[in-house]
Design a protein around this motif. Structure first.
Motif, PDB file in Angstrom:
ATOM      1  N   VAL A   5      -3.464   6.187  55.209  1.00  0.00           N
ATOM      2  CA  VAL A   5      -2.922   6.044  56.471  1.00  0.00           C
ATOM      3  C   VAL A   5      -2.917   7.618  56.871  1.00  0.00           C
ATOM      4  O   VAL A   5      -3.409   8.000  58.178  1.00  0.00           O
ATOM      5  CB  VAL A   5      -1.712   5.560  56.702  1.00  0.00           C
ATOM      6  CG1 VAL A   5      -1.280   5.250  57.999  1.00  0.00           C
ATOM      7  CG2 VAL A   5      -1.792   3.993  56.286  1.00  0.00           C
ATOM      8  N   ALA A   6      -2.194   8.398  56.127  1.00  0.00           N
ATOM      9  CA  ALA A   6      -2.116   9.792  56.595  1.00  0.00           C
ATOM     10  C   ALA A   6      -3.314  10.481  56.723  1.00  0.00           C
ATOM     11  O   ALA A   6      -3.949  11.265  57.662  1.00  0.00           O
ATOM     12  CB  ALA A   6      -1.073  10.475  55.802  1.00  0.00           C
ATOM     13  N   ILE A   7      -4.375  10.418  55.960  1.00  0.00           N
ATOM     14  CA  ILE A   7      -5.648  11.032  55.889  1.00  0.00           C
ATOM     15  C   ILE A   7      -6.518  10.285  57.148  1.00  0.00           C
ATOM     16  O   ILE A   7      -6.829  11.283  57.992  1.00  0.00           O
ATOM     17  CB  ILE A   7      -6.506  10.718  54.833  1.00  0.00           C
ATOM     18  CG1 ILE A   7      -5.809  11.426  53.602  1.00  0.00           C
ATOM     19  CG2 ILE A   7      -7.791  11.197  55.005  1.00  0.00           C
ATOM     20  CD1 ILE A   7      -6.333  11.260  52.195  1.00  0.00           C
ATOM     21  N   TRP A  59      -6.811  12.871  64.557  1.00  0.00           N
ATOM     22  CA  TRP A  59      -6.094  13.958  65.205  1.00  0.00           C
ATOM     23  C   TRP A  59      -6.993  15.266  65.093  1.00  0.00           C
ATOM     24  O   TRP A  59      -6.908  16.032  66.177  1.00  0.00           O
ATOM     25  CB  TRP A  59      -4.656  14.195  64.744  1.00  0.00           C
ATOM     26  CG  TRP A  59      -3.996  15.480  65.435  1.00  0.00           C
ATOM     27  CD1 TRP A  59      -3.100  15.306  66.486  1.00  0.00           C
ATOM     28  CD2 TRP A  59      -3.940  16.896  64.814  1.00  0.00           C
ATOM     29  NE1 TRP A  59      -2.667  16.454  66.949  1.00  0.00           N
ATOM     30  CE2 TRP A  59      -3.234  17.515  65.880  1.00  0.00           C
ATOM     31  CE3 TRP A  59      -4.509  17.331  63.779  1.00  0.00           C
ATOM     32  CZ2 TRP A  59      -3.016  18.611  65.685  1.00  0.00           C
ATOM     33  CZ3 TRP A  59      -4.280  18.746  63.703  1.00  0.00           C
ATOM     34  CH2 TRP A  59      -3.282  19.525  64.564  1.00  0.00           C
ATOM     35  N   ALA A  91      -0.328   1.546  65.259  1.00  0.00           N
ATOM     36  CA  ALA A  91       0.260   1.971  63.807  1.00  0.00           C
ATOM     37  C   ALA A  91       0.594   0.831  63.089  1.00  0.00           C
ATOM     38  O   ALA A  91       0.462   1.142  61.817  1.00  0.00           O
ATOM     39  CB  ALA A  91       1.861   2.672  64.327  1.00  0.00           C
ATOM     40  N   VAL A  94      -0.016   4.917  51.730  1.00  0.00           N
ATOM     41  CA  VAL A  94       0.520   6.065  52.693  1.00  0.00           C
ATOM     42  C   VAL A  94      -0.463   7.231  52.911  1.00  0.00           C
ATOM     43  O   VAL A  94      -0.533   7.349  53.920  1.00  0.00           O
ATOM     44  CB  VAL A  94       1.820   6.535  52.297  1.00  0.00           C
ATOM     45  CG1 VAL A  94       2.262   7.564  53.129  1.00  0.00           C
ATOM     46  CG2 VAL A  94       2.894   5.378  52.157  1.00  0.00           C
ATOM     47  N   ALA A  95      -1.140   7.660  51.873  1.00  0.00           N
ATOM     48  CA  ALA A  95      -2.009   8.718  51.759  1.00  0.00           C
ATOM     49  C   ALA A  95      -3.167   8.449  52.425  1.00  0.00           C
ATOM     50  O   ALA A  95      -3.657   9.143  53.262  1.00  0.00           O
ATOM     51  CB  ALA A  95      -2.125   9.060  50.132  1.00  0.00           C
ATOM     52  N   VAL A 120       0.868   1.906  59.143  1.00  0.00           N
ATOM     53  CA  VAL A 120       1.925   2.982  58.870  1.00  0.00           C
ATOM     54  C   VAL A 120       3.016   2.230  58.202  1.00  0.00           C
ATOM     55  O   VAL A 120       3.418   1.170  58.410  1.00  0.00           O
ATOM     56  CB  VAL A 120       2.348   3.601  60.298  1.00  0.00           C
ATOM     57  CG1 VAL A 120       3.797   4.217  60.189  1.00  0.00           C
ATOM     58  CG2 VAL A 120       1.354   4.134  61.077  1.00  0.00           C
ATOM     59  N   ALA A 168      -7.387   3.061  59.958  1.00  0.00           N
ATOM     60  CA  ALA A 168      -6.505   4.218  60.217  1.00  0.00           C
ATOM     61  C   ALA A 168      -7.369   5.063  61.291  1.00  0.00           C
ATOM     62  O   ALA A 168      -6.844   5.567  62.275  1.00  0.00           O
ATOM     63  CB  ALA A 168      -5.824   4.915  59.255  1.00  0.00           C
ATOM     64  N   ILE A 226      -5.081   9.077  59.998  1.00  0.00           N
ATOM     65  CA  ILE A 226      -4.766   9.556  61.218  1.00  0.00           C
ATOM     66  C   ILE A 226      -4.975  10.873  61.454  1.00  0.00           C
ATOM     67  O   ILE A 226      -5.200  11.243  62.294  1.00  0.00           O
ATOM     68  CB  ILE A 226      -3.323   9.215  61.491  1.00  0.00           C
ATOM     69  CG1 ILE A 226      -3.036   7.751  61.324  1.00  0.00           C
ATOM     70  CG2 ILE A 226      -2.572   9.623  62.409  1.00  0.00           C
ATOM     71  CD1 ILE A 226      -1.516   7.045  61.376  1.00  0.00           C
ATOM     72  N   GLY A 227      -4.719  12.017  60.130  1.00  0.00           N
ATOM     73  CA  GLY A 227      -5.004  13.295  60.317  1.00  0.00           C
ATOM     74  C   GLY A 227      -6.341  13.461  60.789  1.00  0.00           C
ATOM     75  O   GLY A 227      -6.562  14.579  61.452  1.00  0.00           O
TER      76      GLY A 227
END
Length: 251
Positions: free
Chosen positions: A146-148, A154, A11, A143-144, A16, A60, A150-151
């Motif tokens: 990182v979220a993209i 996943w 993370a 933040v976006a 993150v 990420a 990691i998403g």
């Protein structure tokens, strides 16, 4: 222990929010973006900024790809790991805990407070360092990203494990290039290694065939003179006296 400490490190590396990697990445984004708005070389810095954002997304993605493939889903133990890998012993577990605590809390400690920047300012003397305020837009972008990342990791390795194979089939040339490290090794060999090896071979040949021949040829001269019938180096004193008188008369 290994799972949770790995997650803390992943993370932080992915950036993150509030963890160590987030603040360092946000600072890089801010500096590059501000430089891109300047008149001098603004376009170059804008290109570097875009590359940095894409690199952050990749970081990420591949970090959590490793996390999901290691700790989620079906067990995939390699043969060298035995039937079931054991937990880290205390001699390794405590350093892992310490690193995890630093990864989680050190960013929040030195990021918003700018303690590290102040330390460098006073100890190294970076008087020209500019203090950048909080750029909300860049933080949201970070933040976006990182979220993209990691998403996507996943989605491809937990939700739809068959997706990576489908993407590889659809983008076969790019996948093959990526699998072969974009042929950087081959390009490096062709541009640097092969020419330098050729230069080394040419230098070695020149040394053996030209330099050695000249040196050996120079050594042949006294050897040839030593075979002349008139032996001046006979070791006899009258011969030396005759040579001296002959030279004197010639002069």
């Amino acid at each position: 222990i290994t799972h949770w400490t790995f997650l803390c490190g992943a993370a932080a590396l992915a950036g993150v929010p509030l963890l160590a990697g987030f603040w360092s990445k946000d600072e890089i984004f801010a500096v590059l973006y501000n430089a891109s708005q300047a008149g001098t070389h603004g376009g170059v810095f804008l290109a570097v900024f875009v590359i940095a954002v894409f690199s952050a997304l990749l970081t990420a993605f591949y970090t959590f790809r490793a996390y999901f493939k290691t700790f989620w889903g079906a067990e995939r133990f390699p043969e060298e790991a035995g039937h079931h890998p054991h937990e880290a012993p205390p001699v390794m577990a405590w350093p892992l805990r310490l690193l995890a605590v630093c990864a989680v809390f050190i960013g929040a400690l030195v990021g918003p407070t700018a303690l590290f920047g102040g330390y460098l300012h006073h100890t190294v003397g970076l008087a020209a360092v500019e203090e950048h305020g909080l750029a909300v837009g860049l933080m949201l972008l970070s933040v976006a990203v990182v979220a993209i990342g990691i998403g996507l990791a996943w989605l491809m390795y937990v939700r739809s494990p068959q997706l990576p194979e489908q993407v590889a089939s659809a983008l076969r040339p790019l996948y093959v290039a990526s699998l072969n490290k974009f042929y950087f090794d081959e390009i490096f060999w062709a541009i640097l290694v092969a020419p330098l090896r050729g230069l080394a071979w040419l230098s070695s040949w020149f040394d053996r065939s030209v330099i050695d021949s000249i040196v050996d040829g120079a050594a042949l001269v006294p050897r040839w003179l030593s075979g002349v019938p008139l032996r001046l180096q006979s070791g006899r004193l009258p011969s030396y006296a005759l040579a001296m008188w002959t030279g004197l008369l010639v002069c």
